[in-house]
Design an enzyme around this catalytic site. Sequence first.
Site, PDB file in Angstrom:
ATOM      1  N   ASP A 242       0.915  -1.380  -0.008  1.00 22.28           N
ATOM      2  CA  ASP A 242      -0.101  -0.166   0.002  1.00 22.28           C
ATOM      3  C   ASP A 242       0.993   1.187   0.074  1.00 22.28           C
ATOM      4  O   ASP A 242       1.907   1.272   0.848  1.00 22.28           O
ATOM      5  CB  ASP A 242      -0.950  -0.033   1.127  1.00 22.28           C
ATOM      6  CG  ASP A 242      -1.831   0.908   1.191  1.00 22.28           C
ATOM      7  OD1 ASP A 242      -3.315   0.527   0.872  1.00 22.28           O
ATOM      8  OD2 ASP A 242      -2.018   2.312   1.075  1.00 22.28           O
TER       9      ASP A 242
ATOM     10  N   ASN B  46     -12.812  -3.227   2.787  1.00 23.13           N
ATOM     11  CA  ASN B  46     -13.729  -2.259   2.839  1.00 23.13           C
ATOM     12  C   ASN B  46     -14.798  -2.488   1.535  1.00 23.13           C
ATOM     13  O   ASN B  46     -14.179  -2.662   0.605  1.00 23.13           O
ATOM     14  CB  ASN B  46     -13.101  -0.963   2.751  1.00 23.13           C
ATOM     15  CG  ASN B  46     -12.369  -0.708   4.002  1.00 23.13           C
ATOM     16  OD1 ASN B  46     -12.652  -0.985   4.916  1.00 23.13           O
ATOM     17  ND2 ASN B  46     -11.162   0.020   3.774  1.00 23.13           N
TER      18      ASN B  46
ATOM     19  N   GLY C 239     -15.492   3.269   3.585  1.00 24.85           N
ATOM     20  CA  GLY C 239     -14.186   3.716   3.364  1.00 24.85           C
ATOM     21  C   GLY C 239     -13.554   3.121   2.039  1.00 24.85           C
ATOM     22  O   GLY C 239     -12.312   3.360   1.670  1.00 24.85           O
TER      23      GLY C 239
ATOM     24  N   HIS D 289     -10.142  -5.520  -3.264  1.00 23.00           N
ATOM     25  CA  HIS D 289      -8.960  -5.569  -2.605  1.00 23.00           C
ATOM     26  C   HIS D 289      -8.931  -6.015  -1.265  1.00 23.00           C
ATOM     27  O   HIS D 289      -9.674  -5.220  -0.491  1.00 23.00           O
ATOM     28  CB  HIS D 289      -7.865  -4.519  -2.904  1.00 23.00           C
ATOM     29  CG  HIS D 289      -8.512  -2.974  -2.638  1.00 23.00           C
ATOM     30  ND1 HIS D 289      -9.694  -2.443  -3.164  1.00 23.00           N
ATOM     31  CD2 HIS D 289      -8.248  -2.337  -1.417  1.00 23.00           C
ATOM     32  CE1 HIS D 289      -9.708  -1.227  -2.561  1.00 23.00           C
ATOM     33  NE2 HIS D 289      -9.408  -1.093  -1.469  1.00 23.00           N
TER      34      HIS D 289
HETATM   35  P1  AMP Z   1      -9.565   1.381   0.099  1.00 23.99           P
HETATM   36  O1  AMP Z   1      -9.822   2.703   0.900  1.00 23.99           O
HETATM   37  O2  AMP Z   1     -10.158   0.414   1.176  1.00 23.99           O
HETATM   38  O3  AMP Z   1     -10.452   1.505  -1.063  1.00 23.99           O
HETATM   39  O4  AMP Z   1      -8.153   1.369  -0.014  1.00 23.99           O
HETATM   40  C1  AMP Z   1      -7.578   1.729  -0.969  1.00 23.99           C
HETATM   41  C2  AMP Z   1      -6.048   1.683  -0.729  1.00 23.99           C
HETATM   42  O5  AMP Z   1      -5.476   1.764  -1.937  1.00 23.99           O
HETATM   43  C3  AMP Z   1      -5.619   2.821   0.216  1.00 23.99           C
HETATM   44  O6  AMP Z   1      -5.133   2.218   1.358  1.00 23.99           O
HETATM   45  C4  AMP Z   1      -4.491   3.583  -0.487  1.00 23.99           C
HETATM   46  O7  AMP Z   1      -3.543   3.962   0.197  1.00 23.99           O
HETATM   47  C5  AMP Z   1      -4.252   2.492  -1.615  1.00 23.99           C
HETATM   48  N1  AMP Z   1      -3.591   3.045  -3.003  1.00 23.99           N
HETATM   49  C6  AMP Z   1      -4.196   3.914  -3.654  1.00 23.99           C
HETATM   50  N2  AMP Z   1      -3.245   4.075  -4.753  1.00 23.99           N
HETATM   51  C7  AMP Z   1      -2.154   3.224  -4.598  1.00 23.99           C
HETATM   52  C8  AMP Z   1      -1.235   2.999  -5.573  1.00 23.99           C
HETATM   53  N3  AMP Z   1      -0.757   3.642  -6.702  1.00 23.99           N
HETATM   54  N4  AMP Z   1      -0.284   2.005  -5.146  1.00 23.99           N
HETATM   55  C9  AMP Z   1      -0.446   1.305  -3.841  1.00 23.99           C
HETATM   56  N5  AMP Z   1      -1.702   1.685  -3.065  1.00 23.99           N
HETATM   57  C10 AMP Z   1      -2.414   2.595  -3.598  1.00 23.99           C
END
Ligand code: AMP
Length: 113
Positions: free
Chosen positions: A30, A86, A92, A99
Amino acid sequence: MSDCLFCRIVVGEIPADIVLRNDDVVAFRDINPQAPTHVLVIPTRHFATLQELSAQAPELTARLVDGAATVAADAGLGDAYRLVFNTGEAVGQSVFHVHGHVLGGREFTWPPG
Ligand code: AMP
């Protein structure tokens, strides 16, 4: 070109720190880690949410969860990790390619915030 961020990571259009890859699953760190280990595990095929994935591809759902277990084992977490999906903007979810967050390496409280 897909406008899905995680689909673009799957095909290598956007760089990521990938820790696991096979035909079904990709796992990468992440970008904004919330624990010493914070890895996202995704299916290579696009499904927006866990509900869509589990309804349309139950075997792939199992392989995704298995991928999370492999990530945790490879990170040395043993059987002590948290796996979070989530599901829905209200709780969230910000990226609508399903994922699982594999989190570990620190103490966790319950209930989550
Ligand atoms: P969610 O809020 O459960 O949809 O989680 C999305 C996650 O994706 C968050 O924890 C972000 O920090 C992560 N995220 C967003 N863009 C990227 C990226 N380019 N590479 C890795 N993680 C990412």
